[in-house]
Design a protein around this motif. Structure first.
Motif, PDB file in Angstrom:
ATOM      1  N   PRO A   1      54.475  41.121  26.349  1.00 35.27           N
ATOM      2  CA  PRO A   1      55.691  41.850  25.941  1.00 35.27           C
ATOM      3  C   PRO A   1      55.767  42.104  24.439  1.00 35.27           C
ATOM      4  N   ILE A   2      55.370  41.113  23.617  1.00 35.17           N
ATOM      5  CA  ILE A   2      55.410  41.311  22.174  1.00 35.17           C
ATOM      6  C   ILE A   2      54.417  42.393  21.752  1.00 35.17           C
ATOM      7  N   ALA A   3      53.219  42.362  22.358  1.00 35.63           N
ATOM      8  CA  ALA A   3      52.215  43.372  22.021  1.00 35.63           C
ATOM      9  C   ALA A   3      52.715  44.770  22.383  1.00 35.63           C
ATOM     10  N   TYR A   4      53.297  44.909  23.584  1.00 30.30           N
ATOM     11  CA  TYR A   4      53.801  46.224  24.004  1.00 30.30           C
ATOM     12  C   TYR A   4      54.970  46.664  23.122  1.00 30.30           C
ATOM     13  N   HIS A   5      55.920  45.755  22.922  1.00 29.61           N
ATOM     14  CA  HIS A   5      57.102  46.109  22.126  1.00 29.61           C
ATOM     15  C   HIS A   5      56.709  46.469  20.697  1.00 29.61           C
ATOM     16  N   GLY A   6      55.770  45.717  20.135  1.00 28.61           N
ATOM     17  CA  GLY A   6      55.355  45.974  18.764  1.00 28.61           C
ATOM     18  C   GLY A   6      54.572  47.261  18.616  1.00 28.61           C
ATOM     19  N   LEU A   7      53.578  47.470  19.494  1.00 23.19           N
ATOM     20  CA  LEU A   7      52.729  48.653  19.378  1.00 23.19           C
ATOM     21  C   LEU A   7      53.504  49.929  19.707  1.00 23.19           C
ATOM     22  N   TYR A   8      54.314  49.879  20.763  1.00 19.65           N
ATOM     23  CA  TYR A   8      55.096  51.078  21.085  1.00 19.65           C
ATOM     24  C   TYR A   8      56.186  51.306  20.041  1.00 19.65           C
ATOM     25  N   GLY A   9      56.685  50.214  19.471  1.00 19.52           N
ATOM     26  CA  GLY A   9      57.650  50.355  18.382  1.00 19.52           C
ATOM     27  C   GLY A   9      57.039  51.043  17.173  1.00 19.52           C
TER      28      GLY A   9
END
Length: 243
Positions: free
Chosen positions: A86-94
């Motif tokens: 979740p952190i990887a997705y939230h960070g990269l898409y952010g």
């Protein structure tokens, strides 16, 4: 006698036209991005701050908390699917959203624009802070999952550098502000707060939450700084092994 003809209303098919594939995908990704920021990342942030507050009680209490967290069943899978992915997705898409956005706070210095700009930059700072914090504690020196009682001393060793103390302080403030305003955005986007009064009232709640979290983070840092330096046993350093 001449008469003015009434314009013929255009024929509109009943129903709602389907979204184009790109728009539908973007909508879904943004909703997942919003959701991931609250659940599970937000839940992990709250747990992390509460666990770190054990540092106020001293090295033994903090070490036992680290030991407890690493003793949970399926801890690797829990961290992988409920924290790191979740952190990887939230960070990269952010980052992608940040890249696509255009700041206009100079032209329109409204409160909403300032909050939007602040939210973007606190997200970048938080991502950098999480990356450094994770790398240092999980991938260098003492392997804390197998030597949890060394965790207090390992954090203290990083605080020997005044620049790292400042970096932690900025990172904690950025993470608290980013999460709290993100929670306000989540409630607005998902229709939980409807109307200006509800959004304004929840805004004060989120502001109070940010201040409380910052206070907890400051208390945790004080616990590390006020306690005499604990010996760090470098002989326990080992290569990272997935356990």
């Amino acid at each position: 006698m001449a008469s003015t003809a009434n314009p013929v209303a255009p024929m509109i098919k009943p129903g709602v036209a389907s979204l184009r594939a790109g728009e539908g995908t973007s909508f879904l990704l943004r909703r997942l991005h919003s959701l991931s920021g609250v659940v599970p990342i937000g839940a992990f942030l709250l747990e992390h701050f509460i666990s770190n507050a054990e540092a106020i009680k001293g090295p033994a209490a903090y070490g036992k908390q680290v030991e407890f967290l690493n003793s949970l069943p399926f801890v690797f899978l829990l961290e992988l699917f409920f924290i790191w992915i979740p952190i990887a997705y939230h960070g990269l898409y952010g980052l992608w959203i940040w890249y696509q956005g255009e700041g206009n706070v100079a032209n329109y210095p409204w409160t909403g624009n300032w909050l939007y700009t602040t939210h973007r930059w606190t997200g970048i700072i938080s991502l950098i802070f999480i990356a450094q914090h994770t790398y240092f504690l999980r991938f260098t020196g003492v392997h804390l999952p197998t030597h949890p009682m060394q965790s207090f001393a390992k954090v203290q060793s990083e605080f020997q550098n005044p620049w790292m103390i400042a970096f932690y302080a900025v990172g904690i403030i950025a993470a608290c502000c980013h999460f709290s305003y993100g929670l306000w955005l989540f409630a607005a986007k998902w229709g939980i707060t409807t109307g200006e009064a509800a959004r304004r009232g929840f805004g004060y709640v989120c502001l109070a939450l940010a201040l409380v979290l910052i206070a907890i983070g400051a208390g945790s840092m004080y616990g590390f700084l006020a306690t005499p330096n604990q010996p760090l046993d470098t002989n326990t350093s080992e290569s990272l092994v997935m356990r």
